[in-house]
Design a protein around this motif. Structure first.
Motif, PDB file in Angstrom:
ATOM      1  N   ALA A  18       0.785  -1.236   0.074  1.00  0.00           N
ATOM      2  CA  ALA A  18      -0.177   0.163  -0.116  1.00  0.00           C
ATOM      3  C   ALA A  18       0.910   1.208  -0.098  1.00  0.00           C
ATOM      4  N   VAL A  19       0.708   1.992  -1.244  1.00  0.00           N
ATOM      5  CA  VAL A  19       1.697   2.977  -1.339  1.00  0.00           C
ATOM      6  C   VAL A  19       0.865   4.300  -0.877  1.00  0.00           C
ATOM      7  N   VAL A  20       1.578   5.045   0.255  1.00  0.00           N
ATOM      8  CA  VAL A  20       1.011   6.455   0.701  1.00  0.00           C
ATOM      9  C   VAL A  20       1.354   7.789  -0.407  1.00  0.00           C
ATOM     10  N   THR A  21       0.595   7.930  -0.983  1.00  0.00           N
ATOM     11  CA  THR A  21       0.971   9.287  -2.051  1.00  0.00           C
ATOM     12  C   THR A  21      -0.314  10.198  -1.923  1.00  0.00           C
ATOM     13  N   ALA A  22       0.324  11.589  -2.105  1.00  0.00           N
ATOM     14  CA  ALA A  22      -0.525  12.634  -2.193  1.00  0.00           C
ATOM     15  C   ALA A  22      -0.719  13.098  -3.783  1.00  0.00           C
ATOM     16  N   GLY A  23       0.479  13.003  -4.162  1.00  0.00           N
ATOM     17  CA  GLY A  23       0.446  13.514  -5.742  1.00  0.00           C
ATOM     18  C   GLY A  23       0.414  12.345  -6.765  1.00  0.00           C
ATOM     19  N   LEU A  24       0.538  11.231  -6.442  1.00  0.00           N
ATOM     20  CA  LEU A  24       0.670   9.825  -7.261  1.00  0.00           C
ATOM     21  C   LEU A  24       1.741  10.077  -8.195  1.00  0.00           C
ATOM     22  N   ASP A  25       2.691  10.560  -7.904  1.00  0.00           N
ATOM     23  CA  ASP A  25       3.982  10.759  -8.708  1.00  0.00           C
ATOM     24  C   ASP A  25       4.799   9.386  -8.648  1.00  0.00           C
ATOM     25  N   LEU A  26       4.133   8.339  -9.260  1.00  0.00           N
ATOM     26  CA  LEU A  26       4.858   7.075  -9.562  1.00  0.00           C
ATOM     27  C   LEU A  26       5.013   6.659 -10.867  1.00  0.00           C
ATOM     28  N   ASP A  27       5.853   5.626 -10.995  1.00  0.00           N
ATOM     29  CA  ASP A  27       5.982   5.098 -12.525  1.00  0.00           C
ATOM     30  C   ASP A  27       5.149   3.955 -12.305  1.00  0.00           C
ATOM     31  N   PHE A  28       3.863   3.754 -13.062  1.00  0.00           N
ATOM     32  CA  PHE A  28       2.852   3.114 -12.907  1.00  0.00           C
ATOM     33  C   PHE A  28       3.359   1.545 -14.058  1.00  0.00           C
ATOM     34  N   SER A  29       4.267   1.872 -14.626  1.00  0.00           N
ATOM     35  CA  SER A  29       4.830   0.832 -15.545  1.00  0.00           C
ATOM     36  C   SER A  29       5.792  -0.138 -14.850  1.00  0.00           C
ATOM     37  N   LEU A  30       6.135   0.167 -13.613  1.00  0.00           N
ATOM     38  CA  LEU A  30       7.170  -0.772 -12.807  1.00  0.00           C
ATOM     39  C   LEU A  30       6.248  -2.172 -12.510  1.00  0.00           C
ATOM     40  N   PRO A  31       6.993  -3.029 -12.212  1.00  0.00           N
ATOM     41  CA  PRO A  31       6.463  -4.505 -11.590  1.00  0.00           C
ATOM     42  C   PRO A  31       5.555  -4.329 -10.343  1.00  0.00           C
ATOM     43  N   LEU A  32       5.736  -3.212  -9.390  1.00  0.00           N
ATOM     44  CA  LEU A  32       4.852  -3.044  -8.246  1.00  0.00           C
ATOM     45  C   LEU A  32       3.461  -2.898  -8.813  1.00  0.00           C
ATOM     46  N   PHE A  33       3.320  -2.361  -9.761  1.00  0.00           N
ATOM     47  CA  PHE A  33       1.840  -2.285 -10.182  1.00  0.00           C
ATOM     48  C   PHE A  33       1.493  -3.075 -11.321  1.00  0.00           C
ATOM     49  N   THR A  34       2.322  -3.533 -12.386  1.00  0.00           N
ATOM     50  CA  THR A  34       2.041  -4.429 -13.363  1.00  0.00           C
ATOM     51  C   THR A  34       2.019  -5.732 -13.067  1.00  0.00           C
TER      52      THR A  34
END
Length: 265
Positions: free
Chosen positions: A126-142
């Protein structure tokens, strides 16, 4: 593990058994018993949030921006055990970026215990983030074993929320504004069935959890190293009005590293 200094803890080994262990290296199952979450009460599972952090003798939580240089193989075994016991691992977005977070892996050694406890094959991240400045192509998400969660506020940018969901993440609103309210985050996770919570920081997130009073336990590895410099402590942010008091429940030692476990008193 080389030694256990026992204190009053119903999950720790009896002192007589501890003395017999001497230089015995603890197995994963023994570590799982030593670090077990509180037992389920008559009203159902107790929501329990523990943190797992590492610090040098002079208070540095990182070296060159990462915790790995001040860690050890045994510390990583405990790290893996704590993950294997948890329903969800709560982590700040900056730590995800700095540490190159990947999904929690399914571990065969804990498969039967997790199934018996009604848990998923691996904990969710569970990633805590206000701006959602994340790389959604990374394995953590895919490619996680279970979908990654995004904890954010109701005012977070709609396009970033949409991007997270498109990547397969589950967005959980845990604040009325842009940021996340720690109290609400714990409540929202519990409503999803996640009652065994683990946070791995970073320091800013841990500071917020401490300040909001939701942290129940701290597992702290004290590394016998000195780094000087300006590295962060394990917790940052505004000071609490009155220091929170925790009590020691167990202490392990190996090669000068201390593996302590404190609970809120």
């Amino acid at each position: 593990m080389r030694r256990l200094f026992p204190v009053t803890d119903e999950t720790a080994a009896p002192a007589s058994e501890t003395r017999e262990r001497g230089d015995h290296e603890w197995s994963l199952s023994e570590l799982a018993t030593a670090y077990a979450y509180p037992r389920t009460g008559p009203e159902g599972p107790e929501v329990w949030l523990r943190a797992n952090m590492v610090s040098t003798l002079d208070g540095a939580a990182q070296h060159d921006g990462r915790s790995q240089p001040i860690s050890t193989a045994t510390d990583m075994r405990i790290f893996g055990t704590l993950r294997a016991l948890a329903d969800v691992v709560v982590v700040g977005a900056e730590t995800v970026r700095q540490e190159g977070y990947r999904p929690a892996r399914v571990r065969a050694e804990f498969a039967a215990a997790r199934e018996a406890a009604g848990q998923a094959p691996a904990p969710a991240i569970a990633v805590v983030t206000a701006g959602l400045d994340l790389d959604f192509s990374l394995p953590l998400f895919t490619s996680p074993a279970v979908p990654t969660l995004i904890l954010t506020g109701a005012a977070a940018a709609p396009d970033r929320r949409a991007a997270a969901e498109k990547a397969g993440a589950q967005v959980v609103i845990a604040g009325d504004g842009v940021g996340v309210d720690p109290v609400r985050a714990v409540r929202e996770l519990a409503e999803l069935g996640h009652t065994r919570l683990l946070t791995e920081g970073g320091p800013r997130l841990l500071g917020q959890l401490i300040a909001s009073g939701v942290l129940d336990e701290l597992c702290l590895t004290v590394s016998p190293m000195l780094t000087a410099g300006d590295a962060q402590r394990i917790a940052g942010g505004p000071s609490v009005t009155v220091p929170r008091h925790f009590e020691l429940v167990s202490l392990l030692e190996e090669a000068g590293f201390l593996f302590s476990r404190y609970r809120r008193s």
